[in-house]
Design a protein around this motif. Structure first.
Motif, PDB file in Angstrom:
ATOM      1  N   LEU A 142       0.837  -1.205   0.000  1.00 57.73           N
ATOM      2  CA  LEU A 142       0.000   0.000   0.000  1.00 57.73           C
ATOM      3  C   LEU A 142       0.871   1.253   0.000  1.00 57.73           C
ATOM      4  N   GLN A 143       1.861   1.303   0.871  1.00 56.34           N
ATOM      5  CA  GLN A 143       2.687   2.509   0.975  1.00 56.34           C
ATOM      6  C   GLN A 143       3.606   2.693  -0.226  1.00 56.34           C
ATOM      7  N   ILE A 144       4.016   1.602  -0.837  1.00 53.94           N
ATOM      8  CA  ILE A 144       4.795   1.713  -2.081  1.00 53.94           C
ATOM      9  C   ILE A 144       3.953   2.399  -3.148  1.00 53.94           C
ATOM     10  N   ASN A 145       2.683   2.015  -3.256  1.00 59.66           N
ATOM     11  CA  ASN A 145       1.792   2.634  -4.242  1.00 59.66           C
ATOM     12  C   ASN A 145       1.468   4.074  -3.879  1.00 59.66           C
ATOM     13  N   ARG A 146       1.330   4.358  -2.594  1.00 65.69           N
ATOM     14  CA  ARG A 146       1.092   5.733  -2.176  1.00 65.69           C
ATOM     15  C   ARG A 146       2.279   6.620  -2.557  1.00 65.69           C
ATOM     16  N   SER A 147       3.481   6.092  -2.456  1.00 66.35           N
ATOM     17  CA  SER A 147       4.662   6.877  -2.814  1.00 66.35           C
ATOM     18  C   SER A 147       4.688   7.152  -4.304  1.00 66.35           C
ATOM     19  N   ALA A 148       4.311   6.159  -5.122  1.00 61.46           N
ATOM     20  CA  ALA A 148       4.271   6.361  -6.572  1.00 61.46           C
ATOM     21  C   ALA A 148       3.210   7.392  -6.934  1.00 61.46           C
ATOM     22  N   GLU A 149       2.045   7.307  -6.292  1.00 62.57           N
ATOM     23  CA  GLU A 149       0.968   8.266  -6.548  1.00 62.57           C
ATOM     24  C   GLU A 149       1.408   9.689  -6.220  1.00 62.57           C
ATOM     25  N   LYS A 150       2.120   9.829  -5.130  1.00 64.03           N
ATOM     26  CA  LYS A 150       2.588  11.162  -4.717  1.00 64.03           C
ATOM     27  C   LYS A 150       3.700  11.661  -5.629  1.00 64.03           C
ATOM     28  N   ALA A 151       4.597  10.769  -6.010  1.00 64.44           N
ATOM     29  CA  ALA A 151       5.774  11.170  -6.782  1.00 64.44           C
ATOM     30  C   ALA A 151       5.421  11.707  -8.158  1.00 64.44           C
ATOM     31  N   VAL A 152       4.427  11.106  -8.834  1.00 65.66           N
ATOM     32  CA  VAL A 152       4.136  11.556 -10.199  1.00 65.66           C
ATOM     33  C   VAL A 152       3.619  12.984 -10.226  1.00 65.66           C
ATOM     34  N   GLY A 153       3.182  13.490  -9.077  1.00 67.19           N
ATOM     35  CA  GLY A 153       2.771  14.889  -9.026  1.00 67.19           C
ATOM     36  C   GLY A 153       3.932  15.849  -9.235  1.00 67.19           C
TER      37      GLY A 153
END
Length: 253
Positions: A117-128
């Motif tokens: 979950l947190q790996i995906n949250r980091s990817a979601e945040k990073a693409v911003g």
């Protein structure tokens, strides 16, 4: 000056949550400002395909790519943009599958789920944070291959862009990924499950807890996939050609 402008653009994206149309307008404006000198110094007056100049072709290719970047960021830079996607959800790295299976088998599946979950949250945040990186890469494209790209396949411009810029984008994107991995606790959760696995008496091949390169690759690939889908839509669907330039260039193919 360009870097400062791009920083302002990024701040606007993150702090005011601009709509897709507003963000695309700003991206296009930055691209136009940063490429005008280069484009006009080339053979911009040369008529080529169906009355389209090389300058038209180059600008249309860049606009299509910018539109794809905008679409990709708007779809991925949100809660469940990665985690809730059947296509883009980031699972554990291939060499960590054994870790996942082992920990689940001994009742530690919840630790694995938290890490994913947190790996995906980091990817979601990073693409911003991707906008200025991609804008810089797009503006560096020359007009040399513009006509061939316009006349190419459904994702020819995306493929060209990807082949020319992937390494540079990953290098620029990696620090952002590391920062978001740390800020979302993905690093801690993943390190915890790797260390737990490494301490098991049956573990002979120790795993590497480094996530940065893996998540960077997954995030960049997801954005390129979105860019390619947007380019294909512009080429095949007249309704996706939302500006006069896109209609003129891609409607003349």
């Amino acid at each position: 000056m360009l870097r400062r402008s791009l920083s302002v653009l990024l701040g606007c994206l993150l702090l005011t949550q601009l709509s897709h149309a507003q963000f695309l307008k700003k991206l296009s404006k930055r691209l136009e400002q940063s490429t005008t000198a280069k484009d006009t110094s080339s053979s911009s007056g040369t008529v080529s395909l169906a009355g389209i100049t090389e300058s038209d072709a180059g600008s249309a290719i860049k606009e299509a790519l910018a539109k794809g970047v905008s679409a990709g960021i708007s779809k991925l830079n949100k809660t469940n943009g990665f985690f809730g996607s059947d296509i883009y959800k980031v699972l554990l790295p291939p060499d960590a599958v054994k870790i996942e299976n082992t920990l689940r088998s001994i009742g530690l599946g919840s630790q694995v789920d938290k890490a994913i979950l947190q790996i995906n949250r980091s990817a979601e945040k990073a693409v911003g944070y991707a906008a200025p990186i991609f804008v810089n890469a797009i503006k560096k494209m020359t007009l040399t291959d513009a006509l061939n790209l316009v006349k190419g396949g459904n994702t020819s411009a995306t493929d060209y862009f990807k082949s020319k810029t992937t390494d540079e984008l990953k290098a620029a994107f990696a620090p952002v990924i590391q920062k978001t991995l740390d800020s979302t606790a993905a690093t801690r959760y993943y390190t915890d499950i790797v260390n737990t696995y490494n301490k098991l008496p049956t573990t002979f091949n120790k795993a590497n807890p480094d996530l940065k390169d893996y998540v960077t690759t997954m995030a960049v690939n997801a954005l390129f996939d979105q860019i390619g889908k947007e380019e294909a839509a512009i080429r095949t669907n007249p309704a996706a050609r939302t500006t006069d330039l896109l209609k003129k260039v891609f409607g003349a193919k």
